[in-house]
Design a protein around this motif. Structure first.
Motif, PDB file in Angstrom:
ATOM      1  N   ARG A  68      42.424  40.549  52.910  1.00 35.50           N
ATOM      2  CA  ARG A  68      42.100  40.688  51.491  1.00 35.50           C
ATOM      3  C   ARG A  68      40.691  40.208  51.245  1.00 35.50           C
ATOM      4  N   GLU A  88      36.070  41.921  38.846  1.00 40.10           N
ATOM      5  CA  GLU A  88      37.495  42.171  39.078  1.00 40.10           C
ATOM      6  C   GLU A  88      37.740  43.605  39.568  1.00 40.10           C
ATOM      7  N   ASP A  89      37.079  44.567  38.915  1.00 42.24           N
ATOM      8  CA  ASP A  89      37.330  45.970  39.281  1.00 42.24           C
ATOM      9  C   ASP A  89      36.835  46.289  40.691  1.00 42.24           C
ATOM     10  N   VAL A 126      39.477  45.010  43.192  1.00 41.80           N
ATOM     11  CA  VAL A 126      40.642  45.896  43.289  1.00 41.80           C
ATOM     12  C   VAL A 126      40.302  47.114  44.150  1.00 41.80           C
ATOM     13  N   ALA A 127      39.115  47.692  43.901  1.00 43.13           N
ATOM     14  CA  ALA A 127      38.733  48.890  44.653  1.00 43.13           C
ATOM     15  C   ALA A 127      38.590  48.580  46.142  1.00 43.13           C
ATOM     16  N   ASN A 154      39.961  46.126  47.895  1.00 48.27           N
ATOM     17  CA  ASN A 154      41.250  45.833  48.517  1.00 48.27           C
ATOM     18  C   ASN A 154      42.127  47.073  48.671  1.00 48.27           C
ATOM     19  N   ALA A 155      42.021  47.983  47.710  1.00 45.90           N
ATOM     20  CA  ALA A 155      42.778  49.230  47.828  1.00 45.90           C
ATOM     21  C   ALA A 155      42.287  50.003  49.056  1.00 45.90           C
ATOM     22  N   THR A 172      43.549  48.202  52.246  1.00 43.26           N
ATOM     23  CA  THR A 172      44.980  48.324  52.473  1.00 43.26           C
ATOM     24  C   THR A 172      45.373  49.740  52.863  1.00 43.26           C
ATOM     25  N   LEU A 173      44.819  50.725  52.147  1.00 39.64           N
ATOM     26  CA  LEU A 173      45.216  52.103  52.428  1.00 39.64           C
ATOM     27  C   LEU A 173      44.366  52.748  53.523  1.00 39.64           C
TER      28      LEU A 173
END
Lengths: 282, 392
Positions: A2, A13-14, A17-18, A20-21, A24-25
């Motif tokens: 992460r 914050e945004d 999220v981007a 980490n997405a 992860t994917l």
């Protein structure tokens, strides 16, 4: 794995999220934004924060997709054959590995930075579709397929000089780094220059955003220019009072050469300052 | 899950594909959204929007789908079926009625009322004095008479009474898929082609290779050259709406041909005369405007500038600050035109109006003078002459 930002990088914050997405994917992350907002630095910070090696692939106008995979140095082989070198019998000696190959075969899942993808030829992203999607490619000369043991974290930056093809975009996560608001900017400066005086910071930021507002600038100063400028201000020990003025139009900020890099922009600032002085004189 | 959201996004013109939608679902399944609206917003934005120009549309749709925010006025306008606004009849009003309409209230009030009515009205309407439609005395709609009226969806310039019209009607984007009749235009445009070697070296340069191999005493030395490309760069500025409507067909054909002919083609729209802002998408012309300065700074002066417009307007729109029919312009159209011309010295103006009628309109003469006589009719012959002028 992460990404949570680092001590030397303020991530919104945004952005978190981007990133980490994408991690992860296992999809590439496409980063766009004004020049100087920290697109390239982001890849360095992701690698540092995850403790993974960073592989950088800087794209130029002459870069081909094939360069990232491998190159077959036929000319060297031909030369060796003319000179009667023994190496000539194994074609593997003439396969030069590219950055993608390096990233696919790295021991530790690496972070791969494809920097300024828009600099390359218009077909470049299309040529990389399959490789980035399946994370494998075929070497014709040796008839082997190189497959990524672990899919690298791919960060791609673009300065918007060319439109990227839809098929390519569909495979990526996308984040647009917006120009930071004054609060975020203050946090960024604080990270880089922790002992800067509050007063100087406030005045400097004020002057900076005013310069950005000046109409007709060819290149507005961005975060990296601000950081350079503040470094100079601190080094030269400029007092905060020198930065204080009602409007930037009334004066030229000290050391403005660090903020505006374009001769015409410096002219524009000087002209406005001159006009303001003349008006005040009347 | 989120199917409505997906469908609405597509409807709003954000190009999302099934693949991206599945990616989003995959990400949600892995718990990346943290069950918070904010994180879901960021996640879906990163997964579905791939172009910063679409961020605003995405925000609106997201707000509408997940927080129940109202659709903006822009979208309400977008939803008016064209059928309502078709011209059917016209009406002549008495002086008394005109006075009555004028008394309805100020600008803000008109807008307020318009919003309400748009929300209430569901059917096509004609006549009457309240609903939006055609030929009525309501302040909203087209082909009627109201000096303070707002014109929506009126096909042509019916009269020239409106000095300042706030035209929220949807201008159609010039469609570049029209293929019929474009072949001839393509042939004419081809005259502008300039081949140059540019970019990556990909082709074998045989003479140079032989030469340098010989120079090296027989050791092979391969030389490459870049491929030949059409290096012409075009900035196309198109006049839309108003008096240009009768010429839309021929402009579409030109645009369609130019799109396939030039690799470096940029286009912007303007209305009557270029001012301080231009736009690229007619549907959102009131929202997504681009400063003319930015255009001037973005494209280098080796672009060739082609105006397409009838140049038929009131002379004030060219010569006077504040002369624009649509907004208050600080600087006169001629100032902006000259700025464009000084940045792009290679420029022509293509005029769809017949050449023998140019003398009748003062503004055509003015523009022609500003362009240094480089105005040509939008016919095959004129196009040919224009391309010659550009190529010089």
């Amino acid at each position: 794995m992460r990404f949570a930002g680092t001590e030397s990088y303020v991530a919104t914050e945004d952005l978190l999220v981007a990133v980490n997405a994408a991690i992860t994917l296992e999809r590439p992350l496409l980063i766009k934004g004004e020049p100087g907002t920290g697109k390239t630095i982001l890849a360095h910070e992701i690698a540092a924060s995850l403790g993974r090696p960073l592989i950088e692939w800087h794209i130029k106008s002459t870069t081909k997709a094939q360069h990232g995979l491998y190159e077959y140095d036929a000319v060297a082989r031909l030369r060796d054959s003319q000179l009667g070198d023994e190496r000539v019998h194994d074609i593997r000696n003439y396969i030069v590995r590219g950055k993608l190959w390096e990233a696919f075969t790295a021991e530790d899942r690496p972070v791969l930075l494809i920097d300024e993808i828009d600099k390359a030829d218009i077909e470049f992203p299309n040529d990389l579709l399959q490789e980035l999607d399946r994370m494998e490619f075929y070497v014709h000369e040796t008839k082997e397929t190189i497959t990524a043991a672990e899919r690298p974290v791919v960060v791609i930056t673009s300065n918007n000089e060319k439109e990227l093809p839809d098929a390519f975009l569909r495979r990526c996560f996308f984040h647009y780094i917006r120009f930071p608001d004054p609060d975020t900017m203050a946090a960024i400066v604080q990270v880089h220059y922790p002992d800067i005086k509050k007063l100087l910071l406030r005045e400097a930021l004020g002057a900076f955003y005013e310069v950005r507002e000046v109409p007709g600038l060819k290149k507005k100063p961005s975060t990296s220019e601000l950081l350079d400028w503040i470094k100079l201000l601190v080094a030269e020990d400029i007092p905060p009072e020198a930065l204080r003025a009602k409007e930037v139009k009334d004066f030229l900020p000290p050391l403005h050469g660090a903020l505006v890099k374009n001769e015409q922009d410096v002219h524009q600032l000087e002209r406005l300052a001159f006009l303001a002085r003349r008006e005040r004189g009347n | 899950m989120f199917v409505d959201f997906f469908v609405t996004l597509r409807g709003a013109g954000v190009p999302v594909s099934l693949m991206e939608y599945l990616t989003l679902l995959g990400a949600v399944e892995k718990g990346l959204a943290n069950e918070s609206v904010d994180d879901f917003y960021y996640l879906s934005r990163a997964a579905l929007v791939k172009d910063e120009r679409n961020l605003d549309k995405f925000d609106q749709v997201f707000g509408h789908c997940f927080r129940g925010l109202d659709m903006s006025i822009e979208e309400i306008f977008g939803e008016i079926p064209e059928e309502w606004l078709k011209r059917l009849a016209e009406k002549t009003l008495t002086e008394e009625e005109k006075a009555q309409i004028e008394a309805l209230g100020g600008w803000d009030k008109l807008m307020e009322t318009l919003k309400q009515r748009l929300a209430e009205q569901k059917k096509r309407h004609q006549g009457g004095s309240k609903w939006i439609g055609t030929a009525g005395t309501s302040p909203f709609g087209a082909y009627g008479y109201n000096p303070e009226g707002i014109r929506i969806g009126q096909d042509d310039n019916r009269n020239n009474r409106a000095v300042k019209v706030w035209d929220k009607r949807e201008f159609k984007n010039l469609d570049d898929t029209v293929e019929i009749g474009t072949r001839n235009i393509k042939v004419a445009l081809r005259r502008l082609r300039r081949f140059a070697r540019e970019g990556a070296a990909t082709e074998l340069d045989l003479p140079d290779t032989i030469h340098s191999t010989a120079a090296q005493g027989g050791l092979l030395d391969i030389k490459m050259v870049p491929e030949r490309h059409n290096a012409v760069k075009i900035l196309l500025a198109l006049d839309v709406g108003g008096s240009m409507n009768p010429h839309v067909r021929v402009c579409e054909e030109l645009f369609s041909a130019a799109r396939t002919e030039f690799k470096h083609l940029q286009y912007v729209y303007f209305h009557n005369c270029p001012y301080e802002s231009l736009w690229r998408n007619n549907r959102r012309r009131h929202v997504e405007r681009e400063a003319t300065w930015d255009v001037l700074h973005t494209y280098p002066s080796d672009y060739k500038l082609i105006f397409v417009g009838d140049a038929s307007m009131s002379p004030y729109e060219i010569a006077q600050p504040g002369g624009s029919v649509e907004h208050w312009n600080e600087e006169a159209g001629s100032v902006w035109l000259q700025r464009l011309l000084s940045t792009y010295p290679k420029a022509v103006w293509l005029n769809p109006v017949r050449e023998d009628r140019w003398e009748w309109t003062a503004s055509i003469q003015m523009i022609r003078q500003l362009m240094g006589d480089r105005m040509f009719p939008l016919t095959l012959d004129g196009l040919d002459r224009a391309m010659r002028a550009l190529g010089r």
